[in-house]
Write a protein that holds these residues in place. Structure first.
Motif, PDB file in Angstrom:
ATOM      1  N   HIS A 125       1.314  -7.794  -0.953  1.00  0.00           N
ATOM      2  CA  HIS A 125      -0.009  -7.507  -1.516  1.00  0.00           C
ATOM      3  C   HIS A 125      -1.081  -8.319  -0.801  1.00  0.00           C
ATOM      4  O   HIS A 125      -0.778  -9.110   0.100  1.00  0.00           O
ATOM      5  N   MET A 126      -2.329  -8.115  -1.209  1.00  0.00           N
ATOM      6  CA  MET A 126      -3.463  -8.743  -0.529  1.00  0.00           C
ATOM      7  C   MET A 126      -3.389 -10.270  -0.591  1.00  0.00           C
ATOM      8  O   MET A 126      -3.804 -10.943   0.349  1.00  0.00           O
ATOM      9  N   LEU A 148      -1.285 -11.402   2.275  1.00  0.00           N
ATOM     10  CA  LEU A 148      -1.962 -11.186   3.548  1.00  0.00           C
ATOM     11  C   LEU A 148      -3.070 -12.205   3.785  1.00  0.00           C
ATOM     12  O   LEU A 148      -3.248 -12.692   4.913  1.00  0.00           O
ATOM     13  N   ARG A 192       3.885  -1.978   7.681  1.00  0.00           N
ATOM     14  CA  ARG A 192       2.685  -1.141   7.551  1.00  0.00           C
ATOM     15  C   ARG A 192       1.456  -1.961   7.165  1.00  0.00           C
ATOM     16  O   ARG A 192       0.356  -1.693   7.623  1.00  0.00           O
ATOM     17  N   ALA A 193       1.663  -2.972   6.328  1.00  0.00           N
ATOM     18  CA  ALA A 193       0.544  -3.799   5.871  1.00  0.00           C
ATOM     19  C   ALA A 193      -0.100  -4.580   7.010  1.00  0.00           C
ATOM     20  O   ALA A 193      -1.311  -4.820   6.999  1.00  0.00           O
ATOM     21  N   ASN A 203      -2.704  -6.078  12.891  1.00  0.00           N
ATOM     22  CA  ASN A 203      -3.032  -7.478  13.106  1.00  0.00           C
ATOM     23  C   ASN A 203      -1.984  -8.119  14.019  1.00  0.00           C
ATOM     24  O   ASN A 203      -0.875  -8.417  13.580  1.00  0.00           O
ATOM     25  N   ARG A 231      -5.075   0.310  -5.992  1.00  0.00           N
ATOM     26  CA  ARG A 231      -6.045   0.250  -4.909  1.00  0.00           C
ATOM     27  C   ARG A 231      -6.691  -1.133  -4.875  1.00  0.00           C
ATOM     28  O   ARG A 231      -6.999  -1.700  -5.918  1.00  0.00           O
ATOM     29  N   TYR A 232      -6.900  -1.646  -3.687  1.00  0.00           N
ATOM     30  CA  TYR A 232      -7.491  -2.967  -3.421  1.00  0.00           C
ATOM     31  C   TYR A 232      -6.562  -4.132  -3.754  1.00  0.00           C
ATOM     32  O   TYR A 232      -6.881  -5.273  -3.479  1.00  0.00           O
ATOM     33  N   PRO A 267      -2.678  -3.156   0.568  1.00  0.00           N
ATOM     34  CA  PRO A 267      -3.327  -2.370   1.617  1.00  0.00           C
ATOM     35  C   PRO A 267      -3.121  -0.876   1.386  1.00  0.00           C
ATOM     36  O   PRO A 267      -2.115  -0.457   0.805  1.00  0.00           O
ATOM     37  N   GLU A 268      -4.049  -0.089   1.877  1.00  0.00           N
ATOM     38  CA  GLU A 268      -3.992   1.356   1.672  1.00  0.00           C
ATOM     39  C   GLU A 268      -2.683   1.951   2.193  1.00  0.00           C
ATOM     40  O   GLU A 268      -2.075   2.797   1.543  1.00  0.00           O
ATOM     41  N   GLU A 286       0.038   1.271  -0.335  1.00  0.00           N
ATOM     42  CA  GLU A 286      -0.105   2.142  -1.510  1.00  0.00           C
ATOM     43  C   GLU A 286       0.373   3.557  -1.185  1.00  0.00           C
ATOM     44  O   GLU A 286       1.096   4.179  -1.977  1.00  0.00           O
TER      45      GLU A 286
END
Length: 190
Positions: A14-15, A18, A61-62, A66, A172-173, A176-177, A180
């Protein structure tokens, strides 16, 4: 190259994960951070884990866009559960040209003495620690092998994300898209 190793189940990534990884790679002397996807944490039950290949795919994928973040499946070919010291030895043997540091949250430091050969971890690679709210007191505040790194924290749990997916609610948020989309496409966590 100096590389940070960020171990976890990432069930799902999750964010918060990251942000920590990117902060470590851009605000310290680390040149890259590798997400080491753990098939089974010795301290966690595995009944809610997606298959390790699916979790590795979510991590990949996330971070696909980068170049300073990488996904590692090194533990997939090791005995389960994986112990950090064994993985560190395996990674160092496989990549002798690199220097490694372990990345962990401050909440885990109080548990560090319960880890297999934790003294060797400190001696072998050292640890970069990011703050965590409600961390228990620990004996490592001034340890020479431990570096504390300020990092923005998001209070997101993978459990919360799985519950949202099961309830048919938005994530969402929070992830990452691309993560999801794959969770929805493959009906993970349902």
């Amino acid at each position: 190259m100096k590389i940070g190793l960020f171990f976890g189940s990432f069930n799902p990534i999750h964010m918060g994960h990251l942000i920590i990884a990117n902060t470590m790679a851009t605000s310290t002397d680390l040149e890259q951070v590798w997400f080491v996807v753990s098939p089974q944490n010795p301290f966690k039950k595995s009944n809610t884990l997606l298959h390790e290949f699916d979790r590795f795919d979510l991590v990949s994928r996330a971070i696909d866009d980068n170049p300073i973040l990488k996904a590692s499946d090194v533990e997939f070919r090791m005995p389960k559960p994986s112990f950090t010291i064994d993985t560190l030895v395996r990674i160092q043997e496989k990549y002798p040209q690199h220097e490694f540091r372990l990345i962990m949250g401050e909440d885990n430091l109080a548990q560090l003495p319960k880890w297999k050969n934790y003294e060797k971890i400190l001696e072998y690679v050292g640890i970069y620690v990011y703050p965590r709210p409600n961390s228990r007191p620990h004996e490592f505040k001034n340890h020479p092998a431990i570096q504390f790194v300020e990092a923005p924290l998001l209070d997101i749990s993978a459990t919360y994300i799985r519950q949202q997916v099961q309830a048919g609610k938005s994530i969402r948020y929070v992830v990452p898209e691309a993560v999801e989309q794959l969770i929805r496409l493959k009906k993970f966590y349902l």
